[in-house]
Enzyme design. Structure first.
Site, PDB file in Angstrom:
ATOM      1  N   ASP A 106       0.819  -1.207   0.000  1.00 36.31           N
ATOM      2  CA  ASP A 106       0.000   0.000   0.000  1.00 36.31           C
ATOM      3  C   ASP A 106       0.857   1.263   0.000  1.00 36.31           C
ATOM      4  O   ASP A 106       1.873   1.333   0.713  1.00 36.31           O
ATOM      5  CB  ASP A 106      -0.902  -0.012   1.246  1.00 36.31           C
ATOM      6  CG  ASP A 106      -1.883   1.151   1.263  1.00 36.31           C
ATOM      7  OD1 ASP A 106      -2.807   1.149   0.435  1.00 36.31           O
ATOM      8  OD2 ASP A 106      -1.702   2.072   2.079  1.00 36.31           O
ATOM      9  N   GLU A 156       1.669  -0.513  -5.006  1.00 36.09           N
ATOM     10  CA  GLU A 156       0.713   0.547  -5.320  1.00 36.09           C
ATOM     11  C   GLU A 156       1.523   1.823  -5.472  1.00 36.09           C
ATOM     12  O   GLU A 156       1.911   2.455  -4.493  1.00 36.09           O
ATOM     13  CB  GLU A 156      -0.340   0.709  -4.219  1.00 36.09           C
ATOM     14  CG  GLU A 156      -1.465   1.615  -4.688  1.00 36.09           C
ATOM     15  CD  GLU A 156      -2.115   2.466  -3.612  1.00 36.09           C
ATOM     16  OE1 GLU A 156      -3.179   3.040  -3.879  1.00 36.09           O
ATOM     17  OE2 GLU A 156      -1.555   2.603  -2.504  1.00 36.09           O
TER      18      GLU A 156
HETATM   19  C1  NOJ Z   1      -4.347   3.260  -0.827  1.00 32.64           C
HETATM   20  C2  NOJ Z   1      -5.554   2.411  -0.579  1.00 32.64           C
HETATM   21  O1  NOJ Z   1      -5.936   1.784  -1.776  1.00 32.64           O
HETATM   22  C3  NOJ Z   1      -6.613   3.341  -0.038  1.00 32.64           C
HETATM   23  O2  NOJ Z   1      -7.861   2.696   0.056  1.00 32.64           O
HETATM   24  C4  NOJ Z   1      -6.161   3.858   1.299  1.00 32.64           C
HETATM   25  O3  NOJ Z   1      -7.087   4.816   1.776  1.00 32.64           O
HETATM   26  C5  NOJ Z   1      -4.791   4.534   1.202  1.00 32.64           C
HETATM   27  N1  NOJ Z   1      -3.863   3.763   0.435  1.00 32.64           N
HETATM   28  C6  NOJ Z   1      -4.185   4.736   2.577  1.00 32.64           C
HETATM   29  O4  NOJ Z   1      -3.813   3.511   3.129  1.00 32.64           O
END
Ligand code: NOJ
Ligand code: CA
Length: 541
Positions: A224, A268
């Protein structure tokens, strides 16, 4: 109008390259061409009747995912969490939230999925934890200057002002004050304090967490907010991410991942600069990263072709497979997005409330699915995408749970509209989601979109995804494409197996190549012509 013809025989130069030598061992690896189904657990299926999706619900529905053709599932965070941000505020990285089930059930899920040929990818959140995580509780108690506070970003303020002017991605200041006067950093919600990756204890802790899950059989780790984790307090842009220090951290993660067989890291990484993006995919870093450029583009032949070419140009030379994403739990549903007459879309600008034509949106979303699933690399399908669910835009304010809604002073609705519990069967809510009242209300009109209703209809979105994933598994996925010259409103390319994908993004029908047998079409054809907003897969080779 008779429409322009697609010659189909004049190949443009191939967007291919020899696999980079250091990647040769990866050839044929499962993840390079996988179709990965994203499970937003809270909204997938509820096994115990409390209105919240859980592991029991997911385990019971694994046969549905096998039949759909998922090679892997990716689950959003399932850890104990106060749910300040839907579980992305993790209170314990080595356990399962009781609302979802138990660690033993998670282990059973991994095993049962494997027995159906489905791999499991979990979500690890290294940028921030939760205010209820033990480390943070101890840091608060230990006070200013303590080693416990070193694991986070605690700073003194400037008088009554926060330590600097950094802003939270969810709105408002990125700093919150604690009773002893210090402030802590949170790039997202105040419930998500950022870790200080300059502290070696943080790195050691996450190494241990990785091993914890890899030893339990997970096949992949989705990282993430991967580019954000390193900060430079002394720089005004020091919270914008992508600082050079991140790469050494992921090299360490890669060494651990490589010590188990066949496991992967997926980043991500939201970065507009493709050269910077590609650095995360070097052979000793992540295996793949989400490509968000594609989902941000308007339904426009030039835009989409530009995005595909940019993506291939970024990935092919380094031998990393691209990824294709039409939706996830953070962005408006494709049916709604493509039904809007807009030019593009960005994460920060969701265009909520812009009118959308549902018929047009569904037509284009079907064509987009055949386009995305035919491209070289791995593909993600977010739960409900295969049912063609629209964004739900009339959730009452008091039921909304996304922190974006509260932190924007109730001006930005946020992401709840793409997180509504799935409709499985029946004529009225909860549509077989469970027996209790779903945590977000489902529209009554979803009676026509249940998995049960669609399974019985060969023309449904679900049937389209099932067929597309079946063909894809046999002959698409990893590899290269060769563009075919087509009209300016048309995208046409051939894959190694001889499958040709043609998408008509213009207003008028176009003639199909003469020697192709139709394998799958996103909508009815008009004789030998491909209507507007329609895609087709042809057997030409
Ligand atoms: C990316 C995640 O996909 C999202 O849902 C989240 O709010 C943020 N990162 C913070 O963790
Ligand atoms: Ca439940």
């Amino acid at each position: 109008m008779s429409g322009s013809a697609i010659p189909g025989t004049t190949p443009a130069p191939a967007a291919s390259a020899e696999t980079a030598p250091e990647r040769r061992a990866e050839r044929g690896a499962w993840w390079r061409g996988a179709a990965i189904y994203q499970v937003y657990l809270r909204s997938f299926a509820d096994g115990n009747g409390d209105g919240i999706g859980d592991l029991a619900g997911l385990r019971a529905r694994l046969p549905y995912l096998a039949e759909l053709g998922a090679d892997a599932i990716w689950l959003n965070p399932w850890y104990p969490s106060p749910m300040a941000d839907g579980g992305y505020d993790v209170a314990d990285y080595r356990d399962i939230d009781p609302v979802f089930g138990t660690l033993a059930e998670a282990e059973k899920l991994i095993e049962e999925a494997h027995s159906l040929g489905i791999r499991t990818i979990i979500d690890i959140v290294p940028n921030h934890g939760s205010v209820e995580q033990e480390w943070f509780v101890r840091a608060l108690a230990a006070g200013p200057g303590s080693p416990e506070r070193e694991r986070f970003w605690f700073r003194d303020g400037r008088g009554d002002l926060p330590p600097n002017d950094w802003r939270s991605i969810f709105g408002g200041p990125a700093w919150t004050r604690v009773p002893d006067g210090q402030w802590y950093l949170h790039l997202f919600d105040p419930g998500q304090p950022d870790f200080n990756w300059d502290d070696p204890e943080v790195a050691a802790e996450f190494h241990d967490v990785l091993r914890f899950w890899l030893a339990r059989g997970v096949d992949g780790i989705r990282i993430d907010s991967a580019a954000l984790i390193v900060k430079d307090f002394d720089s005004p842009t020091g919270a914008d991410g992508d600082l050079d220090g991140v790469h050494e951290i992921y090299r360490g993660w890669r060494r651990i991942t490589d010590s188990y067989e066949g496991r992967i890291l997926i980043g991500e990484v939201w970065l507009p600069d493709q050269e910077r993006f590609a650095r995360y995919l070097r052979p000793d870093e992540m295996h793949t990263a989400f490509n968000f450029d594609f989902l941000g583009r308007a339904w426009d032949p030039r835009e989409l072709r530009a995005s595909i070419e940019l993506t291939l140009a970024t990935h092919v030379p380094i031998g990393a497979p691209p990824t294709w994403v039409l939706s996830n739990h953070d962005v408006p549903r494709p049916v709604t997005r493509y039904g809007r007459q807009v030019t593009s879309f960005s994460h920060a600008d969701r265009r909520d409330g812009v009118p959308s034509d549902p018929v047009l949106g569904e037509r284009r979303a079907r064509a987009a699915a055949l386009l995305a699933l035919a491209l070289p690399g791995s593909a993600y399908v977010y739960q409900g995408e295969e049912l063609g669910l629209p964004e739900v835009d009339d959730i009452p304010g008091e039921l909304r749970q996304d922190p974006i809604w509260t932190r924007s002073g109730h001006t930005v609705p946020g992401r709840d509209g793409c997180r509504v519990p799935l409709p499985w069967s029946g004529q009225e809510p909860p549509f077989g989601f469970g027996t209790g009242k779903p945590w977000l209300p489902q529209p009554a009109s979803w009676k026509d979109l249940t998995a049960e209703a669609q399974a019985a209809d060969p023309g449904s979105m679900l049937s389209l995804y099932r067929q597309a994933l079946r063909i894809r598994r046999a002959e698409l996925g990893d590899g290269v494409l060769r563009w075919l010259e087509a009209g300016e409103d048309v995208l046409a390319f051939t894959r190694e197996s001889g499958l040709t994908c043609v998408v008509n993004l213009g207003p008028d029908p176009v003639r199909l190549p003469p020697h192709g047998a139709v394998l799958l079409a996103s909508g009815p054809l008009d004789g030998d012509r491909l209507p507007a907003d329609t895609a087709v897969w042809l057997r030409t080779g």
